[in-house]
Scaffold this motif. Structure first.
Motif, PDB file in Angstrom:
ATOM      1  N   TYR A  33      14.858 -15.489 -18.306  1.00 32.90           N
ATOM      2  CA  TYR A  33      13.651 -15.452 -17.473  1.00 32.90           C
ATOM      3  C   TYR A  33      14.071 -15.547 -16.016  1.00 32.90           C
ATOM      4  O   TYR A  33      15.003 -16.282 -15.677  1.00 32.90           O
ATOM      5  CB  TYR A  33      12.739 -16.643 -17.787  1.00 32.90           C
ATOM      6  N   TYR A  35      12.470 -16.551 -12.159  1.00 33.51           N
ATOM      7  CA  TYR A  35      11.366 -17.163 -11.419  1.00 33.51           C
ATOM      8  C   TYR A  35      11.690 -17.147  -9.924  1.00 33.51           C
ATOM      9  O   TYR A  35      12.852 -17.242  -9.528  1.00 33.51           O
ATOM     10  CB  TYR A  35      11.147 -18.620 -11.848  1.00 33.51           C
ATOM     11  N   GLN A  37      10.715 -19.167  -6.359  1.00 40.33           N
ATOM     12  CA  GLN A  37      10.058 -20.341  -5.785  1.00 40.33           C
ATOM     13  C   GLN A  37      10.135 -20.267  -4.261  1.00 40.33           C
ATOM     14  O   GLN A  37      11.201 -20.476  -3.664  1.00 40.33           O
ATOM     15  CB  GLN A  37      10.686 -21.639  -6.279  1.00 40.33           C
ATOM     16  N   PRO A  43       7.339 -22.611  -8.880  1.00 36.61           N
ATOM     17  CA  PRO A  43       8.017 -21.396  -9.347  1.00 36.61           C
ATOM     18  C   PRO A  43       7.020 -20.405  -9.944  1.00 36.61           C
ATOM     19  O   PRO A  43       6.113 -20.789 -10.681  1.00 36.61           O
ATOM     20  CB  PRO A  43       8.977 -21.911 -10.415  1.00 36.61           C
ATOM     21  N   LEU A  88      13.927 -19.437  -3.391  1.00 36.14           N
ATOM     22  CA  LEU A  88      14.893 -19.880  -4.388  1.00 36.14           C
ATOM     23  C   LEU A  88      14.589 -19.109  -5.667  1.00 36.14           C
ATOM     24  O   LEU A  88      13.447 -19.111  -6.144  1.00 36.14           O
ATOM     25  CB  LEU A  88      14.745 -21.383  -4.607  1.00 36.14           C
ATOM     26  N   PHE A  90      15.259 -18.701  -9.549  1.00 32.63           N
ATOM     27  CA  PHE A  90      15.784 -19.372 -10.726  1.00 32.63           C
ATOM     28  C   PHE A  90      15.915 -18.393 -11.879  1.00 32.63           C
ATOM     29  O   PHE A  90      15.069 -17.532 -12.097  1.00 32.63           O
ATOM     30  CB  PHE A  90      14.833 -20.490 -11.190  1.00 32.63           C
ATOM     31  N   PHE A 106      16.963 -24.205 -17.061  1.00 37.11           N
ATOM     32  CA  PHE A 106      17.076 -23.557 -15.765  1.00 37.11           C
ATOM     33  C   PHE A 106      18.482 -23.646 -15.187  1.00 37.11           C
ATOM     34  O   PHE A 106      19.175 -24.666 -15.347  1.00 37.11           O
ATOM     35  CB  PHE A 106      16.092 -24.183 -14.773  1.00 37.11           C
ATOM     36  N   GLY A 107      18.874 -22.584 -14.498  1.00 33.57           N
ATOM     37  CA  GLY A 107      20.084 -22.610 -13.711  1.00 33.57           C
ATOM     38  C   GLY A 107      19.835 -23.305 -12.394  1.00 33.57           C
ATOM     39  O   GLY A 107      18.709 -23.707 -12.098  1.00 33.57           O
ATOM     40  N   PRO A 108      20.861 -23.428 -11.574  1.00 33.15           N
ATOM     41  CA  PRO A 108      20.739 -24.147 -10.300  1.00 33.15           C
ATOM     42  C   PRO A 108      20.005 -23.366  -9.225  1.00 33.15           C
ATOM     43  O   PRO A 108      19.641 -23.924  -8.200  1.00 33.15           O
ATOM     44  CB  PRO A 108      22.191 -24.383  -9.898  1.00 33.15           C
TER      45      PRO A 108
END
Lengths: 115, 112
Positions: A33, A35, A37, A43, A88, A90, A106-108
């Motif tokens: 996925y 996202y 933000q 997000p 940002l 994600f 979630f990744g960083p």
């Protein structure tokens, strides 16, 4: 335990340039996925892929495209960048659909700045 | 379409005390999941707790627990024995279909 990997972590581009964000899901996760933000916002879902096929589409601009590759990593391609694309980004991954597919990890994030 | 509302933009609590963050949602779905995510200053999205809508029992994870009221479409998060490391933005999120819908977030400050 292995987590979601995103690269690069930070990216600075100028208006009208192109950017590519990469996401490597948790091993054996087949759903990815994306996202977005924005500053001070929650997000927003952009797009998702399951087994290398687009699964769902959210508020993704036509200037953006994405795909999932045979090794399940995904790339988000962003063209004709605008100042408002600064955000940002994600990536999240989950396991097999129907089996805890709701658990997204979630990744960083990749912080994109458009100047 | 689903909507998630967090009516408290900011909250503060003294260290070691208890705080409750509110969340309401609107959906016509019957099968769904609810989550609380924590986003500290590092901006990493960390899953705090999950609740399956078909389960009546409220979920708990150590100092974190939820009050899930399905009929009222309410899903609040209680943090007990608050710690300085709990300072973060907290997002309530709804999952159905194949995507997460987030609320606007509550910024929690834990004071020493």
């Amino acid at each position: 335990a292995a987590g979601v990997i995103q690269s690069p972590r930070h990216l600075i581009k100028e208006k009208r340039e192109t950017a590519t964000l990469k996401c490597y899901p948790i091993p054996r996760h087949d759903t990815v996925y994306w996202y977005q933000q924005g500053p001070g916002q929650d997000p927003q879902f952009l797009i998702s892929f399951y087994e290398k096929m687009q699964s769902d589409k959210g508020s993704i601009p036509d200037r953006f495209s994405a795909q999932q590759f045979s090794d399940y990593h995904s790339e988000l391609n962003m063209s004709s960048l605008e100042l408002g694309d600064s955000a940002l980004y994600f990536c999240a991954s989950s396991g097999r659909r129907g089996q805890k597919a709701y658990e997204q990890y979630f990744g960083p994030g990749t912080r994109l700045t458009v100047t | 379409a689903q909507t998630v509302t967090q009516s408290q933009p900011e909250m503060s609590v003294q260290e070691a005390e208890t705080v409750t963050l509110s969340c309401t949602y609107d959906t016509s779905e019957n099968n769904y999941y609810l989550f609380w995510y924590k986003q500290p200053p590092s901006r990493q999205m960390i899953l705090v707790i999950r609740q399956e809508a078909y389960k009546q029992q409220n979920a708990t994870e150590n100092r974190f627990s939820v009050n899930f009221q399905k009929a009222a479409k309410s899903f609040s998060l209680k943090i007990s024995d608050s710690q300085l490391g709990d300072t973060a933005m907290y997002f309530c999120a709804f999952y159905a279909g194949n995507m997460l819908t987030f609320g606007g977030g509550t910024r929690l400050m834990v004071k020493p």
